[in-house]
Design a protein around this motif. Structure first.
Motif, PDB file in Angstrom:
ATOM      1  N   TYR A   6      49.539 -15.972  -1.195  1.00 51.59           N
ATOM      2  CA  TYR A   6      50.901 -15.439  -1.268  1.00 51.59           C
ATOM      3  C   TYR A   6      51.773 -16.049  -0.167  1.00 51.59           C
ATOM      4  O   TYR A   6      52.910 -16.461  -0.411  1.00 51.59           O
ATOM      5  N   ASN A   7      51.268 -16.073   1.054  1.00 52.54           N
ATOM      6  CA  ASN A   7      52.031 -16.638   2.166  1.00 52.54           C
ATOM      7  C   ASN A   7      52.346 -18.112   1.946  1.00 52.54           C
ATOM      8  O   ASN A   7      53.438 -18.584   2.266  1.00 52.54           O
ATOM      9  N   LYS A  10      55.055 -18.213  -0.704  1.00 51.36           N
ATOM     10  CA  LYS A  10      56.309 -17.740  -0.117  1.00 51.36           C
ATOM     11  C   LYS A  10      56.936 -18.833   0.753  1.00 51.36           C
ATOM     12  O   LYS A  10      58.146 -19.063   0.698  1.00 51.36           O
ATOM     13  N   ASP A  11      56.144 -19.512   1.547  1.00 54.75           N
ATOM     14  CA  ASP A  11      56.658 -20.589   2.402  1.00 54.75           C
ATOM     15  C   ASP A  11      57.203 -21.755   1.585  1.00 54.75           C
ATOM     16  O   ASP A  11      58.162 -22.405   1.993  1.00 54.75           O
ATOM     17  N   GLN A  12      56.615 -22.005   0.427  1.00 61.69           N
ATOM     18  CA  GLN A  12      57.082 -23.099  -0.425  1.00 61.69           C
ATOM     19  C   GLN A  12      58.401 -22.745  -1.116  1.00 61.69           C
ATOM     20  O   GLN A  12      59.264 -23.593  -1.303  1.00 61.69           O
ATOM     21  N   ILE A  13      58.571 -21.482  -1.502  1.00 61.61           N
ATOM     22  CA  ILE A  13      59.739 -21.069  -2.271  1.00 61.61           C
ATOM     23  C   ILE A  13      60.938 -20.743  -1.375  1.00 61.61           C
ATOM     24  O   ILE A  13      62.078 -21.038  -1.715  1.00 61.61           O
ATOM     25  N   THR A  14      60.677 -20.118  -0.235  1.00 61.40           N
ATOM     26  CA  THR A  14      61.756 -19.675   0.645  1.00 61.40           C
ATOM     27  C   THR A  14      62.500 -20.877   1.207  1.00 61.40           C
ATOM     28  O   THR A  14      61.894 -21.788   1.772  1.00 61.40           O
ATOM     29  N   PRO A  15      63.830 -20.895   1.050  1.00 61.85           N
ATOM     30  CA  PRO A  15      64.588 -22.021   1.608  1.00 61.85           C
ATOM     31  C   PRO A  15      64.555 -21.993   3.130  1.00 61.85           C
ATOM     32  O   PRO A  15      64.565 -20.934   3.751  1.00 61.85           O
ATOM     33  N   LYS A  16      64.513 -23.160   3.712  1.00 65.30           N
ATOM     34  CA  LYS A  16      64.478 -23.286   5.164  1.00 65.30           C
ATOM     35  C   LYS A  16      65.889 -23.050   5.719  1.00 65.30           C
ATOM     36  O   LYS A  16      66.863 -23.608   5.233  1.00 65.30           O
ATOM     37  N   VAL A  17      65.988 -22.215   6.735  1.00 69.24           N
ATOM     38  CA  VAL A  17      67.261 -21.890   7.358  1.00 69.24           C
ATOM     39  C   VAL A  17      67.473 -22.831   8.541  1.00 69.24           C
ATOM     40  O   VAL A  17      66.646 -22.871   9.451  1.00 69.24           O
TER      41      VAL A  17
END
Length: 151
Positions: A6-7, A10-17
């Motif tokens: 899951y992590n 999540k890291d792959q999908i979440t856009p980098k800020v």
């Protein structure tokens, strides 16, 4: 193992800020807003004979009024989306908060909609500002009365 998968997902999908870029934009826009406020102060001192001690209130009122106008015309939202906290932290953010709430509730009428909701967000700012000013004044009064300082 599922938590790790899951992590990873999540890291792959979440856009980098881009935190450094966002901080730079907030710093620059906040600085420009403050520079405009300083220019307004100088104009009041030159053309309306205010002193450095008396120019603060009309400058703040002018900045809040300008933010309210920009909010009413839909431009302050664009500035806020670009600058983030750089547009919210100065006093102009207060004007934006007041007018945004009024615009949002205008369909409910002037009294119950605009009047009743105008200070929902900004009311806490006013409350804590007044309470803070009271306690600072109380501390100053105590320090002056015991002779610690002569403010």
């Amino acid at each position: 193992m599922k938590q790790q998968q899951y992590n990873t997902l999540k890291d792959q999908i979440t856009p980098k800020v881009p935190i450094p870029l966002n901080c730079l934009k907030a710093f620059v826009v906040g600085g420009v807003i403050c520079s405009i406020g300083q220019a307004i102060s100088f104009l009041y001192m030159i053309f309306f004979d205010f002193t450095e001690k008396t120019v603060g209130n009309p400058t703040v009122a002018t900045m809040v009024f300008l933010a309210m106008l920009l909010t009413g015309f839909g431009q302050y939202r664009k500035l806020g989306q670009f600058a983030g906290a750089g547009s919210a932290v100065p006093v102009t953010g207060f004007g934006n908060a007041v007018i945004s709430a009024a615009i949002e509730h205008r369909s409910e009428g002037l009294v119950l909609g605009v009047g009743g909701n105008m200070f929902k967000l900004a009311g806490s700012v006013i409350l804590f500002g007044v309470v803070s000013a009271f306690f600072v004044s109380l501390i100053k009064l105590i320090l002056v009365s015991v002779g610690v300082t002569s403010w």
